[in-house]
Every structure is written in structure tokens, then in C-alpha cells.
Design an enzyme around this catalytic site. Structure first.
Site, PDB file in Angstrom:
ATOM      1  N   CYS A  96       0.833  -1.206   0.000  1.00 51.41           N
ATOM      2  CA  CYS A  96       0.000   0.000   0.000  1.00 51.41           C
ATOM      3  C   CYS A  96       0.870   1.260   0.000  1.00 51.41           C
ATOM      4  O   CYS A  96       1.696   1.448   0.884  1.00 51.41           O
ATOM      5  CB  CYS A  96      -0.947   0.018   1.201  1.00 51.41           C
ATOM      6  SG  CYS A  96      -2.014   1.466   1.151  1.00 51.41           S
ATOM      7  N   ARG A 139      -8.420  -3.637 -11.470  1.00 56.09           N
ATOM      8  CA  ARG A 139      -9.311  -2.614 -12.012  1.00 56.09           C
ATOM      9  C   ARG A 139     -10.168  -3.123 -13.162  1.00 56.09           C
ATOM     10  O   ARG A 139     -11.311  -2.709 -13.306  1.00 56.09           O
ATOM     11  CB  ARG A 139      -8.468  -1.394 -12.432  1.00 56.09           C
ATOM     12  CG  ARG A 139      -7.948  -0.625 -11.212  1.00 56.09           C
ATOM     13  CD  ARG A 139      -6.854   0.329 -11.590  1.00 56.09           C
ATOM     14  NE  ARG A 139      -5.648  -0.373 -12.066  1.00 56.09           N
ATOM     15  CZ  ARG A 139      -4.575   0.215 -12.554  1.00 56.09           C
ATOM     16  NH1 ARG A 139      -4.545   1.518 -12.639  1.00 56.09           N
ATOM     17  NH2 ARG A 139      -3.523  -0.493 -12.932  1.00 56.09           N
TER      18      ARG A 139
HETATM   19  C1  FMN Z   1      -9.231   1.007  -5.639  1.00 57.63           C
HETATM   20  C2  FMN Z   1      -8.055   0.118  -5.377  1.00 57.63           C
HETATM   21  C3  FMN Z   1      -7.854  -0.388  -4.116  1.00 57.63           C
HETATM   22  C4  FMN Z   1      -6.782  -1.241  -3.871  1.00 57.63           C
HETATM   23  N1  FMN Z   1      -6.639  -1.781  -2.618  1.00 57.63           N
HETATM   24  C5  FMN Z   1      -5.657  -2.690  -2.393  1.00 57.63           C
HETATM   25  C6  FMN Z   1      -5.569  -3.352  -1.147  1.00 57.63           C
HETATM   26  O1  FMN Z   1      -6.381  -3.166  -0.228  1.00 57.63           O
HETATM   27  N2  FMN Z   1      -4.539  -4.223  -0.970  1.00 57.63           N
HETATM   28  C7  FMN Z   1      -3.619  -4.476  -1.957  1.00 57.63           C
HETATM   29  O2  FMN Z   1      -2.710  -5.273  -1.751  1.00 57.63           O
HETATM   30  N3  FMN Z   1      -3.705  -3.883  -3.141  1.00 57.63           N
HETATM   31  C8  FMN Z   1      -4.699  -3.015  -3.393  1.00 57.63           C
HETATM   32  N4  FMN Z   1      -4.817  -2.434  -4.632  1.00 57.63           N
HETATM   33  C9  FMN Z   1      -3.873  -2.824  -5.708  1.00 57.63           C
HETATM   34  C10 FMN Z   1      -4.442  -3.964  -6.552  1.00 57.63           C
HETATM   35  O3  FMN Z   1      -4.602  -5.133  -5.781  1.00 57.63           O
HETATM   36  C11 FMN Z   1      -3.538  -4.281  -7.769  1.00 57.63           C
HETATM   37  O4  FMN Z   1      -2.288  -4.728  -7.328  1.00 57.63           O
HETATM   38  C12 FMN Z   1      -3.333  -3.049  -8.655  1.00 57.63           C
HETATM   39  O5  FMN Z   1      -4.557  -2.377  -8.891  1.00 57.63           O
HETATM   40  C13 FMN Z   1      -2.720  -3.421 -10.016  1.00 57.63           C
HETATM   41  O6  FMN Z   1      -3.543  -4.337 -10.690  1.00 57.63           O
HETATM   42  P1  FMN Z   1      -4.581  -3.907 -11.884  1.00 57.63           P
HETATM   43  O7  FMN Z   1      -3.780  -3.195 -12.930  1.00 57.63           O
HETATM   44  O8  FMN Z   1      -5.132  -5.229 -12.327  1.00 57.63           O
HETATM   45  O9  FMN Z   1      -5.605  -3.013 -11.282  1.00 57.63           O
HETATM   46  C14 FMN Z   1      -5.865  -1.569  -4.899  1.00 57.63           C
HETATM   47  C15 FMN Z   1      -6.075  -1.028  -6.177  1.00 57.63           C
HETATM   48  C16 FMN Z   1      -7.147  -0.208  -6.427  1.00 57.63           C
HETATM   49  C17 FMN Z   1      -7.344   0.320  -7.826  1.00 57.63           C
END
Ligand code: FMN
Length: 377
Positions: A132, A257
Site C-alpha cells: 500500500c 481494475r
Molecule cells: C481502488 C483500489 C484499491 C486497492 N486496494 C488494495 C488493497 O487493499 N490491498 C492491496 O494489496 N492492493 C490493493 N490495490 C492494488 C491492486 O490489488 C492491484 O495490485 C493493482 O490495482 C494493479 O492491478 P490492476 O492493474 O489489475 O488493477 C488496490 C487497487 C485499487 C485500484
């Protein structure tokens, strides 16, 4: 067309329109694998997302064939203080297994105690957040800031792994600074400390969500550890998932996402390229509304759901004006009426979906609780 690979079939799949087929699928996304002793029935993992990964989202992800789903990050301090809102995140439904519950904190003792609580709550995997990037979290010494303190990070993993029988996984960024390669040092040390799996989102914490996820680092990490690695970041299509799995040798891809208001992305990534009909989109949104109300209570669900309208109805599926109209409506009953007036055929599909989804064992409503304030990993 029923889903295969141990997943449940559901009504909408047969009704959808085939828009593409994938010619040369080289990696089977429905192959089973093991995270520690836990069998994971598929290589698509639904990402933990704060303010998104409620139980309704996770159950939906399992229905569409995600092999593993994750809770959003849960504060160890909140668990320690018996904070009602935080404890709400530890609710586990009988049909979301395998489920990882993710915890964040800065100190080994409280992390170990929280992990025991998570194990008792019925999770299958304890996931630790070292990703995070949000200041509110990093300034407490938790989240991505632990990538700058590998000794403390390893102590945390060691303490958590010793406290529970469940496998412990870690989700991390590439490092805190742009261009950092710290994950390649920290990752193997965490495996040494007891991590049974690593998820890498190869952006720096400083990058937040800008730029792109550099999966050449994921490939390097895979070559350095013996445990399964999950690749997270910018996996939005079957083609991309195949490319990332082939490039990195990772055990699974994580999808975040792209799955927001869009469970069909999970299905597409698994190789079933069906564009949902408007009826299917509205029926899934209505089911999601019903389940979220049951989970969070009407008042809290109303605010929580607003962002989901654009996510479900966007992507060229409905006119922009329609989404804006829904956000302005005063009650969820009005939202439902408006949706069904626009797409009456969704009602029958919704009935099928409700019958298939059933209800989770846990019916506690968390009406008084505010929604998550944290933003990512
Ligand atoms: C709105 C939002 C909240 C997220 N909350 C967390 C979380 O609580 N814990 C975590 O490890 N990653 C969190 N992430 C990161 C995602 O798990 C992921 O690693 C990141 O979005 C990249 O993947 P993507 O391109 O498929 O979205 C969050 C991402 C977004 C967009």
C-alpha cells in the site's frame, strides 16, 4: 455453456453473445495449483481492492471463475481494538473459498495476533500487505514502507507464519522509489521467513498507479524463489494474461481494475470471450446491489454503490447520461426501478442469478459502519 474447472455454471453465460475466440491459448487459466496446502482451482486471482472487494464482489468473482479471491486490506490495529467496522471485513461466506484475507500493520506481535483472528474467522490464506503506497498507511510503518525495512518485514512474516497453520502470502510493490529493484532482495528474504507465495505489483509505491507494471521484474522474482508468484498489474485481457504468464513463469495472474463492475473480464481472461448482453449487465448489477445491501445495510450501500454504476454501465454499454441519472436517484429502490424500466428483460435473468447465488451463510448487516478509507497496494 457451463463453466469448467470446478467452477459453478450460471445463467448468464449461455445467453451472452460470442464476439471472439482465442486461437492459440497456450496456458490453461483453469489449471489447479497449490498455495501452501491450499488447492487453488484456477490461475486468475481477483485482486484485493480497498473500497471494492466486499463479499458480494468476491462471491461474484468466484462465480465467474476466479481461482482465488481476496479481501481488501484489513487494519491490524482495528482488529486489535475490536473496531466493529474492521471486524466486519473478517466475515467469510461459505461460497467464496478459497479466500485470502489481507492484513496490514507495522509490528510482528499485533500482526501475529491478527492473523490468529483471521484464521479463526475461516479464511484459507493470510495475505500480508507490503504494497500500500498511501501515506496514511506508510507513515505508520506499514504497507509499502516495509520494503525499506526488510529486516522488520521478515520479522513480521516469521511471526505470522509461526502463529497460524494457514499458508501466509505477501503482496508487494517493486520498491518504494521509482526504478527500485528492492522486491528482488526482499522477496526471497520473505520466502526464507516463511512466505508460501508472493504477489508482485511491479510499480514503485511512488508511482501509485501511473506508468506501467514492469513484469520483467516479475520474471526475475520467479527465477529467484521456489514458491508460486502471482503477477499483478495491467492484466486486462486474455492476450495480456497469456503474455504475462509466458513472460514471467508466474503461477497466476491477478486482475484488479479490469474486474471492477466487470466480472466478464475474468471469464474473458480464462478464454471465454463472451460480450455480456445488456440484460446480463443489468441483472448482475441488480444482484450486486441486493447483495451489497444485505452485507452493508441500505444506507452504507447507497454511497458505496455509486462508483459501481459507471463501472457496470460504462465500457460503451449504456449512454453516459443514464449512469449520471442513476447516481442522482434518491433510493436504491428507485435505481432498481429505473434499471428494470430501461432493460425489462433483466428481471428474469436476475431471478435465475439470485437462485444460483443463494445467500451466504453469514447474514450480519454492517449498516452503521463507514466505508473503507484506504486506497491501495
Ligand atoms: C481502488 C483500489 C484499491 C486497492 N486496494 C488494495 C488493497 O487493499 N490491498 C492491496 O494489496 N492492493 C490493493 N490495490 C492494488 C491492486 O490489488 C492491484 O495490485 C493493482 O490495482 C494493479 O492491478 P490492476 O492493474 O489489475 O488493477 C488496490 C487497487 C485499487 C485500484
Amino acid at each position: 455453456m457451463p463453466l469448467t474447472g470446478g467452477h459453478r455454471s450460471f445463467a448468464g453465460e449461455g445467453a451472452a453473445r460470442v464476439i471472439a475466440t482465442i486461437d492459440c491459448v497456450t496456458v490453461d487459466l483453469d489449471a489447479h495449483w497449490f498455495l501452501g496446502a491450499v488447492e487453488i482451482p484456477g490461475r486468475v486471482v481477483l485482486a484485493p481492492m480497498a473500497g471494492v472487494s466486499v463479499q458480494a464482489f468476491r462471491r461474484q468473482g468466484r462465480r465467474y471463475g476466479a481461482g482465488l479471491v481476496c479481501s481488501e486490506m484489513v487494519s491490524v490495529a482495528g482488529i486489535e481494538h475490536g473496531n466493529e467496522r474492521t471486524l466486519g471485513y473478517l466475515r467469510v461466506a461459505n461460497d467464496e473459498h478459497p479466500l485470502a484475507i489481507q492484513i496490514f500493520g507495522a509490528d510482528p506481535g499485533p500482526m501475529a495476533e491478527a492473523a490468529r483472528r483471521v484464521e479463526a474467522a475461516g479464511a484459507d490464506i493470510i495475505d500480508i500487505n507490503f504494497g500500500c503506497p498511501v501515506r496514511k498507511v506508510t507513515k505508520t510503518g506499514a504497507g509499502a514502507s516495509l520494503l525499506d525495512d526488510p529486516v522488520q518485514a521478515a520479522r513480521i512474516v516469521e511471526a505470522v507464519a509461526a502463529a497460524v497453520e494457514l499458508p501466509v502470502s505477501v503482496k508487494m510493490r517493486r520498491g518504494t522509489a521509482n526504478g527500485s529493484r528492492d522486491c528482488l532482495k526482499v522477496g526471497p528474504a520473505l520466502v526464507e521467513a516463511g512466505a508460501a507465495s508472493l504477489t508482485l505489483h511491479p510499480r514503485s509505491a511512488r508511482q501509485m498507479y501511473t506508468g506501467f507494471a514492469d513484469h520483467s521484474l516479475t520474471a526475475e522474482l520467479v527465477s529467484l524463489v521456489e514458491v508460486p508468484v502471482i503477477a499483478s498489474g495491467d492484466v486486462t485481457s486474455a492476450a495480456r494474461a497469456q503474455a504475462v504468464l509466458l513472460q514471467t513463469g508466474a503461477q497466476a495472474v491477478m486482475i484488479g481494475r479490469a474486474a471492477q463492475g466487470n466480472p466478464w473480464a475474468i471469464r474473458e481472461i480464462r478464454g471465454i470471450a463472451l460480450e455480456p448482453s445488456r440484460e446480463e449487465v443489468v441483472a448482475e448489477l441488480l444482484l450486486f446491489i441486493h447483495e451489497t445491501v444485505r452485507e452493508l445495510g441500505e444506507r452504507r450501500a447507497s454511497g458505496f454503490l455509486k462508483k459501481f454504476y459507471a463501472w457496470y454501465l460504462g465500457r460503451g454499454r449504456f449512454p453516459k447520461q443514464f449512469k449520471q441519472e442513476l447516481v442522482l436517484l434518491e433510493s436504491l429502490v428507485a435505481v432498481e426501478q429505473r434499471l428494470l424500466a430501461a432493460v425489462p428483460g433483466a428481471a428474469a435473468l436476475l431471478e435465475d442469478l439470485e437462485a444460483l447465488a443463494g445467500s451466504p451463510a453469514d447474514e450480519v448487516v454492517l449498516d452503521s459502519l463507514p466505508i473503507s478509507i484506504y486506497g491501495g497496494g
